[in-house]
Design an enzyme around this catalytic site. Structure first.
Site, short mmCIF file in Angstrom:
data_model
loop_
_atom_site.label_atom_id
_atom_site.label_comp_id
_atom_site.label_asym_id
_atom_site.label_seq_id
_atom_site.Cartn_x
_atom_site.Cartn_y
_atom_site.Cartn_z
N ILE A 51 11.16 9.47 4.91
CA ILE A 51 11.10 7.99 4.85
C ILE A 51 11.90 7.42 6.02
O ILE A 51 13.07 7.77 6.19
CB ILE A 51 11.73 7.47 3.53
CG1 ILE A 51 10.86 7.91 2.34
CG2 ILE A 51 11.86 5.95 3.52
CD1 ILE A 51 11.66 8.15 1.10
N HIS A 52 11.26 6.59 6.82
CA HIS A 52 12.01 5.98 7.92
C HIS A 52 11.46 4.64 8.37
O HIS A 52 12.08 3.96 9.18
CB HIS A 52 12.04 6.91 9.14
CG HIS A 52 10.71 6.99 9.83
ND1 HIS A 52 9.68 7.78 9.37
CD2 HIS A 52 10.23 6.36 10.94
CE1 HIS A 52 8.64 7.64 10.16
NE2 HIS A 52 8.94 6.79 11.12
N ARG A 53 10.29 4.23 7.85
CA ARG A 53 9.67 3.03 8.40
C ARG A 53 10.49 1.78 8.07
O ARG A 53 11.04 1.65 6.97
CB ARG A 53 8.24 2.89 7.88
CG ARG A 53 7.27 3.91 8.46
CD ARG A 53 7.18 3.77 9.97
NE ARG A 53 6.22 4.69 10.53
CZ ARG A 53 5.01 4.32 10.97
NH1 ARG A 53 4.63 3.06 10.90
NH2 ARG A 53 4.20 5.22 11.48
N ASP A 89 6.43 7.87 4.29
CA ASP A 89 5.88 6.65 4.87
C ASP A 89 5.51 6.89 6.34
O ASP A 89 5.16 5.97 7.06
CB ASP A 89 6.86 5.47 4.73
CG ASP A 89 8.19 5.72 5.41
OD1 ASP A 89 8.35 6.74 6.12
OD2 ASP A 89 9.11 4.88 5.23
#
Ligand code: UD1
Ligand code: UDP
Length: 357
Positions: free
Chosen positions: A202-204, A276
């Site tokens: 997850i990084h967006r 994501d």
């Protein structure tokens, strides 16, 4: 023929590796790699060049950790100077990051031809910085390499068919990379080869910068772990910094970002993917794994249409139950949604053929 390749973020190193390898096989093509420095930790940058044998960048601009405008503006200025010095036949950019739009804009204003690899993708959500970058980059590109038929249709719907630009259905260059490096995959240190965890990334911005959203995701993942699911999360520095600042805990295996060869091992071993990431959604498909996408939209719509990927509304309080419902689904990837892994050769052939036009 001379190509300047501008890259800066992790997924771009992975994509560019395949075109660089193809260039290396042919005579008379010089590639100059410009690394904007957008990603800079050893395991977000150097490890990819080393493990994947990507040629050393001739320039490293070391521009990172800034707001969108400052980052893009400073890259634009530096890349312009390099273009004036190198005067290439082509500027090649990948994907939809700030490094992508700065490279394309610097070249276009100097009348240097721009090739956009991964063109035509749309999430139809202009709040995403990636959507802004990809739409603008497409608008100023001379050749648009589309990974999918949907991407070609998106461009045609925006009127590109009538413009003096070339739209080329190349397939997805990430598939070239996955096929080639799969033979070289490496078990990350400390990972038990007998386990088949859920692979999480997850990084967006839309998930990390909305604290309530990020907390919902973390609570749901921690909830799965509490119920006995095994999860593994190579965590992006952006997400790690925010979680640490909030003092939240992660109740399952969370490791530093890994190199691509290690990531391929995790993809091979995992039971499914929760992410994501744009790239991971396709890699899950390449490795026959179901993918749950923690976003409101995806540009890889064919995965959802083929029932191998679901978009999950992360604002739902019942997120954990939704995740659980999808666990351990097996998928079929025999329909080659992303071509046959020959994109780099296709792209280079086109660059050679159109370099004189
Ligand atoms: C960027 C891209 C995103 C892509 C992602 C791939 C843009 C607008 N976003 O997002 O589309 O999906 O890369 O991973 O271009 N950081 C580190 N070490 C690093 C890299 C980043 O600490 O090696 C930190 C930065 O200091 C910053 C944060 O992570 O605080 C975000 O980095 P940034 O490059 O702005 O965006 P990404 O989230 O990586
Ligand atoms: N990746 C990696 N190590 C990690 C996490 C991801 O090598 O710890 C790879 C992943 O396999 C994929 C690419 O990075 O090839 C995806 O990049 P990311 O998710 O950062 O960006 P996005 O694709 O969303 O732009």
């Amino acid at each position: 023929m001379k190509i300047v390749t501008v890259i800066g973020a992790r997924p771009q190193f992975i994509k560019a590796s395949s075109l660089s390898r193809e260039i290396g096989k042919r005579q008379g093509i010089d590639e100059v790699i410009v690394h904007t420095g957008q990603h800079f930790d050893k395991n977000m940058s150097h490890i990819f060049f080393e493990e994947m044998k990507i040629p050393e960048p001739r320039y490293n601009l070391n521009i990172n950790s800034l707001n969108h405008g400052a980052m893009t503006g400073r890259m634009l200025e530096e890349i312009e100077s390099i273009m004036l010095k190198e005067t290439p036949d082509w500027l090649v950019v990948y994907g939809d990051t700030n490094s992508t739009i700065s490279g394309a804009l610097a070249a276009k204003k100097l009348h240097i031809k721009v090739a956009h690899v991964e063109a035509g993708l749309r999430s139809f959500d202009m709040r995403m910085p990636e959507e802004v970058n990809r739409i603008l980059t497409d608008q100023i590109s001379d050749i648009l390499f589309c990974p999918t038929e949907v991407a070609v249709k998106n461009l045609e719907a925006e009127g590109f068919g009538g413009k003096k630009v070339k739209i080329s259905l190349s397939g997805d260059i990430m598939f070239d990379s996955a096929l080639y490096y799969r033979q070289k995959m490496k078990r990350p240190e400390g990972i038990d080869p007998n386990q088949t965890p859920i692979l999480v990334t997850i990084h967006r911005q839309e998930n990390t910068d909305d604290l309530q959203r990020l907390k919902n995701i973390l609570d749901a993942l921690n909830g799965l772990a509490k119920e006995g699911e095994k999860l593994i999360w190579p965590i992006h520095p952006r997400t790690r910094k925010i979680i640490e600042k909030q003092g939240w805990t992660i109740d399952f295996d969370c490791i530093a970002p890994v190199g691509y060869l290690e990531m391929l091992y995790l993809l091979e071993k995992c039971s499914m993917v929760i992410t994501d990431s744009g790239g991971l959604q396709k890699e899950a498909y390449f490795f026959n794994k179901y993918c749950l996408t923690l976003r409101d939209s995806t540009e890889w719509v064919e995965l959802v249409e083929n029932d191998v990927n679901s978009l999950i509304n992360v604002t739902e309080p019942q997120l954990k139950e939704r995740l659980r419902a999808y666990l351990n689904q097996k998928i079929d990837n025999s329909n080659y949604l992303y071509g046959k892994g020959q994109s780099a050769a296709h792209i280079l052939d086109d660059l050679v053929n159109y370099s004189k036009e």
